[in-house]
Structures are given as structure tokens and as C-alpha cells.
Design a protein around this motif. Structure first.
Motif, PDB file in Angstrom:
ATOM      1  N   GLY A 207       0.719  -1.196   0.113  1.00 15.36           N
ATOM      2  CA  GLY A 207      -0.012  -0.009  -0.010  1.00 15.36           C
ATOM      3  C   GLY A 207       0.761   1.165  -0.075  1.00 15.36           C
TER       4      GLY A 207
ATOM      5  N   LYS B 193      -3.868  -2.125  -0.912  1.00 17.51           N
ATOM      6  CA  LYS B 193      -4.523  -2.876  -2.216  1.00 17.51           C
ATOM      7  C   LYS B 193      -5.766  -3.742  -1.766  1.00 17.51           C
ATOM      8  N   ASP B 194      -5.936  -4.111  -0.557  1.00 17.68           N
ATOM      9  CA  ASP B 194      -7.071  -4.797  -0.079  1.00 17.68           C
ATOM     10  C   ASP B 194      -7.367  -4.364   1.243  1.00 17.68           C
TER      11      ASP B 194
END
Length: 189
Positions: free
Chosen positions: A67, A158-159
Motif C-alpha cells: 500500500g 490494495k485490499d
């Protein structure tokens, strides 16, 4: 005393905290802190161990996420950081969190900033060994563990990873801001 505020960008909600707010492994350990084992440990006056036991259990299979972190200091100056395999980031208003772990030994609740403790760029096995150093208060010597003092940190992953504010879980999020609200709480001692 400073108060922290965590904003969840997917729905605009916010939560306030006095001790810490984090995303990742520390929040996941909080999520699993209840139940019969915690009750049994509490009866033996060892309830704080549940956080360490949960973290040990979770870390080997933990899906550390890549991230971007954007820090803002007291003057509003921005610093952007890319992180690989973020295990956790905790905005600390106090030196200790869950289980009396010294996540940010120099954190102060009245300096107008948070100490953002984070672990990244570690394999799951190295992260497991790092837990022992955390318990021994030697974790700041670990490559991949660092503390950044700032007023604000915008976390974009990203998640989803689990989030907590003072140990209360807030679900999975990938876009949050953790910030310090200076001198918002007056205490009479």
C-alpha cells in the motif's frame, strides 16, 4: 490530552480513540480476543496474554498487503511512503496497547502528534520471530519495524485489513485516515 480520530473513507464514518487505532495484525488480534480462553486467562489474571496468543496464531498465515502511506506533520508537510507486505500500522497516542506491548515507547498523549508504529517488508516467519522482540521491548531494532511521528497518516492499501480503535474492531477497510486532534480532552488530576 490529545485524542485520535480514525476516518473510514468508504462510508465517511469516524471513531475517536485515547490509546491507539490500528490496521492489520494488531486489529485482527483484537477481533479474536474474546471467548472462553480470554475468560479463563482473566480468571488467572493473565487476560493480556490473549492478544499475544492470537497474534502468534494468526501471523504465519497473515496476508500482509502492499500500500501507500501519506504522513502529514504539524506544518501540513506531506511525506509519501510505499510499503510492501504491511503487517500492521498503529497510530499510538500512548506507548502501549493490547497486552501492555510497547509499540511506540516515546509516544506522548499531549505533544500534538501520534507515533505511527508499523511492521512491513517482513516474511511471515520473520514477523513471528519479531513478536518475541516486541514482547522484550527490543522490536525497534528489527529491520522493517519503525515508528514515524506525524499529525496524520492516510493509509491506502490494495485490499482490506481489519481496523480497531482502542481495541474495538471496525471491520475490514483499505482506505482510512488516522489523525491526532491536539489537546481536545482536558483532565483534572
Amino acid at each position: 490530552m490529545d485524542i485520535g480520530k480514525t476516518t473510514f473513507h468508504k462510508d465517511g464514518r469516524s471513531r475517536y480513540f485515547a490509546i491507539s487505532s490500528g490496521i492489520g495484525l494488531d486489529a485482527e488480534a483484537c477481533k479474536h480476543a474474546g471467548g472462553k480462553l480470554k475468560a479463563a486467562l482473566n480468571r488467572m489474571h493473565l487476560g493480556k496474554l490473549i492478544y499475544m496468543l492470537n497474534t502468534v496464531r494468526l501471523v504465519l498465515a497473515y496476508p500482509a498487503i502492499d500500500g501507500k502511506l501519506v504522513f502529514a506533520n504539524e506544518n501540513g508537510e506531506l511525506t509519501e511512503r510505499r510499503v510492501h507486505r504491511l503487517f500492521f500500522l498503529a497510530g499510538m497516542n500512548q506507548p502501549y496497547e493490547g497486552g501492555h506491548l510497547a509499540m511506540a515507547a516515546d509516544a506522548k498523549s499531549d505533544d500534538g502528534r501520534l507515533s505511527f508504529a508499523m511492521a512491513h517488508d517482513l516474511s511471515n516467519v520473520k514477523a513471528l520471530f519479531s513478536l518475541a522482540l516486541l514482547a522484550l521491548k527490543l522490536h525497534e531494532r528489527i529491520p522493517g519495524y519503525e515508528v514515524v511521528d506525524a499529525r496524520v497518516c492516510h493509509v491506502m492499501l490494495k485490499d482490506n485489513l481489519e481496523v480497531h480503535t482502542d481495541g474495538e474492531t471496525a471491520g475490514g477497510h483499505w482506505d482510512i485516515t488516522i489523525e491526532c486532534l491536539p489537546k481536545k480532552l482536558q483532565l483534572l488530576l
